[in-house]
Design a protein around this motif. Sequence first.
Motif, PDB file in Angstrom:
ATOM      1  N   THR A 191       0.871  -1.185   0.000  1.00  0.00           N
ATOM      2  CA  THR A 191       0.000   0.000   0.000  1.00  0.00           C
ATOM      3  C   THR A 191       0.905   1.232   0.000  1.00  0.00           C
ATOM      4  N   GLU A 192       0.309   2.394   0.187  1.00  0.00           N
ATOM      5  CA  GLU A 192       1.111   3.619   0.231  1.00  0.00           C
ATOM      6  C   GLU A 192       2.100   3.602   1.399  1.00  0.00           C
ATOM      7  N   THR A 193       1.770   2.911   2.473  1.00  0.00           N
ATOM      8  CA  THR A 193       2.626   2.945   3.668  1.00  0.00           C
ATOM      9  C   THR A 193       3.233   1.587   4.033  1.00  0.00           C
ATOM     10  N   ILE A 194       2.821   0.531   3.357  1.00  0.00           N
ATOM     11  CA  ILE A 194       3.347  -0.808   3.649  1.00  0.00           C
ATOM     12  C   ILE A 194       4.027  -1.355   2.403  1.00  0.00           C
ATOM     13  N   THR A 195       5.311  -1.565   2.498  1.00  0.00           N
ATOM     14  CA  THR A 195       6.088  -2.076   1.363  1.00  0.00           C
ATOM     15  C   THR A 195       5.840  -3.565   1.202  1.00  0.00           C
ATOM     16  N   PRO A 196       5.554  -4.031  -0.014  1.00  0.00           N
ATOM     17  CA  PRO A 196       5.262  -5.459  -0.190  1.00  0.00           C
ATOM     18  C   PRO A 196       6.459  -6.342   0.135  1.00  0.00           C
ATOM     19  N   VAL A 197       6.174  -7.569   0.533  1.00  0.00           N
ATOM     20  CA  VAL A 197       7.209  -8.535   0.904  1.00  0.00           C
ATOM     21  C   VAL A 197       7.285  -9.644  -0.140  1.00  0.00           C
TER      22      VAL A 197
END
Length: 435
Positions: A191-197
């Motif tokens: 998301t805008e604030t959570i970087t994908p793993v």
Amino acid sequence: MATYLKSAPTKSQDTERLRAVRETVGGIIVDIRERGDAAVREYSEKFDKWSPDDFRLGREQIEEIIASVPEQALADIRTVQARVRAFAQHQKDSLADFEVETEPGVFLGQRNIPVGSAGAYIPGGRYPLIASAHMTVVTAKVAGVERVTACTPPIHGEIPAATVAALHLAGADEIFLLGGVQAIAAMAVGTETITPVDMLAGPGNAYVAEAKRQLFGEVGIDLFAGPTEILVIADQHADPFVVAVDLLSQAEHGPDSPAVLITTSEPLARRVIQIVEELVVDMPTADFAGPAWRDHGEVTVVGDLDAAYALADEYAFEHVQVLTGNPREALDRMRNYGALFLGEGTCVSYGDKVIGTNHTLPTRGAANYTGGLWVGKYLKTVTYQEVTDPASSAALGELCGRAARLEFFEGHARSGDIRAHKYAGAALPWAPVGL
């Protein structure tokens, strides 16, 4: 021949419920892909009544939360994590990179490279599964994962302080107070604030498991996890009170957690049933353990231990506890299990909470084809090749040309041909004049 003193009722699969779970999860994932943080916040408000200014905990917040945890609890967390870390390190040390020269100038090698990032999900709900922080995050860090993002939900609107402490001490790089499908989807798609793993690990309810299933392929996952399972193999030497207590120790995970006894002693079997039914009434977790035993408990008497091991392998359960005169015999006799617990001195609860092996294990028959979470799940075993001897490259080129044309791969064949030509003067009848 097996005699069933207690059988689990046969139930048809609740297809409508499963379909509803799939549809709900799929809709949430699509929504988070499209609307990012806004969708995550809406689902957190809906399911967890939780909508802080920032789902991510800052360093000062983490320090304040840890300060609220009793010193003994912190000491215990550190002790258990040290054991998990030590065992995981032994696992990693057993995996060797290597390079071999298979022919003159032909070098083949293998490397174990950690994934770049991992998402660790730590469930909340009725039980704050603090130990899952050790199993997912510590193991990832021992493997060498550079960035571990951890998500855990609030519990009844409160911050699960001990879980946050465990995640921090385990080495999590980011901690989000976020639960459910919204946490799984946010870590996977970003998301805008959570970087994908790159991969997801950790247990969860049916919705979390379904989210991992739907996202598998876009990201890696540790394994598909269902309700906790315990199977006890016991002979006449076993203490029926110990057997009963250990069966209930896992039945309390949930009302759909199977608890199975396979024994060579009918008197022991009948005594275990009696003790379980006496104990479960007054258990603080009777609302889970009682239905689990009633609906999923089984007790079977077999003629000998050979039959017991064979039947246990058919179950392929997550946890198998062996309470016999010679428990280590099971190491040679069994092949389908998530983890073995040998002898009265150990128990499944040790594996769940304190002993150091990983408790994220296969369920629902998955032990037929996989083990549980371990360092290797966070590693990519990759290979490399180098040919430095011209004669070897020419010989490989000639072989490649013949092998590829058997499969009608002309382009593959020509890659081999050109090396046979360059290093050994082989003809290139397909090459344009002048090249």
